[in-house]
Design an enzyme around this catalytic site. Sequence first.
Site, PDB file in Angstrom:
ATOM      1  CE  LYS A 138       1.141  -5.988  -0.129  1.00  0.00           C
ATOM      2  NZ  LYS A 138       1.758  -5.739   1.153  1.00  0.00           N
ATOM      3  CE  LYS A 140       5.990  -5.668   2.882  1.00  0.00           C
ATOM      4  NZ  LYS A 140       4.718  -5.347   3.495  1.00  0.00           N
ATOM      5  CE  LYS A 145      -2.504  -4.713   6.676  1.00  0.00           C
ATOM      6  NZ  LYS A 145      -1.218  -5.122   6.092  1.00  0.00           N
ATOM      7  N   GLY A 177       0.819  -1.211   0.000  1.00  0.00           N
ATOM      8  CA  GLY A 177       0.000   0.000   0.000  1.00  0.00           C
ATOM      9  C   GLY A 177       0.848   1.254   0.000  1.00  0.00           C
ATOM     10  CG  ASN A 178       3.222   2.405   3.203  1.00  0.00           C
ATOM     11  OD1 ASN A 178       2.260   3.155   3.320  1.00  0.00           O
ATOM     12  ND2 ASN A 178       3.704   1.714   4.214  1.00  0.00           N
TER      13      ASN A 178
END
Length: 317
Positions: free
Chosen positions: A206, A264, A122, A9-10
């Site tokens: 995600k 991640k 989150k 998103g970043n």
Amino acid sequence: MRVVVALGGNALLRRGDRPDATVQHANVKAAVTALAPLAHWHQLVITHGNGPQVGLLALQSAADHTLTSPYPFDVLGAETQGMIGYWLLQSLQNALPGRQVCALLNQTLVSAADPAFDHPTKFVGPVYEREEAERLAVERGWTVRRDGDHWRRVVPSPDPQRVVETRLIRLLLTSGAVAVCAGGGGVPVIRDEAGRLTGVEAVVDKDLTAALLAEALDADALLLLTDVPEVVRGYGTPHAEPIRHTTPGRLRAEEFPAGSMGPKVEAVCRFVELTGGMAAIGSLQDAAALLAGTAGTVVTPSGRPFEDEGDQWQDRP
């Protein structure tokens, strides 16, 4: 190869960027410039984050006095899938003339009994100074936590069980299309006692969804693209050291923040352990080099960028 790429998103709305549509659209175009070469040679699935975007929509919804109550997070997640999916769809079509591209709205099945619902982790929305974050937490019933030098809102992030539309995504790939899907980890849903789907107040990570989807699609590689060039051991300390090539076991032995790099790392480890393929974490601009194993943090069963000659991960059955 079949490659699943997860855009952070970043990477679409960088820290310090104003959340204007024009800014995000320009960032999407830059992202597609880095991704389009992969689509020329491989079957490509693109997922994306939505933390900054869904947080912004949540703020707007909470401030709208015409609403009886703010929109729930599953609905806001669907909105961001449509918005970001549209930008990616159009930019990919312009970059890949003649290639079919589809942006698909997805639901992700989670367990209603997931302990994450009692322990929000989150990050969503913009960053705040501590005093403002704590004030908003009291006023709006938020849970807030430190995110680097700032503070942000956190919401539940249950573990993904399955992307409901996985079979449709597989059909798109076998037809030769580029698939944009599972944005924001997918809209979180549970099944009720009658087996019907219903949305829940959460945001699915995600990267974990991307790993789940990559395994279900028999992907050869999983790339997690973010705003850092690689995973760093001892980040923020005098002994900080980049991790270049490693195994799931060695990577799991390190410690990473649960709200940022931790998911991640978990995602790439799960994918490599389950499939024997390769996964990498690194910068968006290094996407092609990550796939080649020459940039970022590359995770393989052996810890080398490629397996022994004649048994390379590109040639897995």
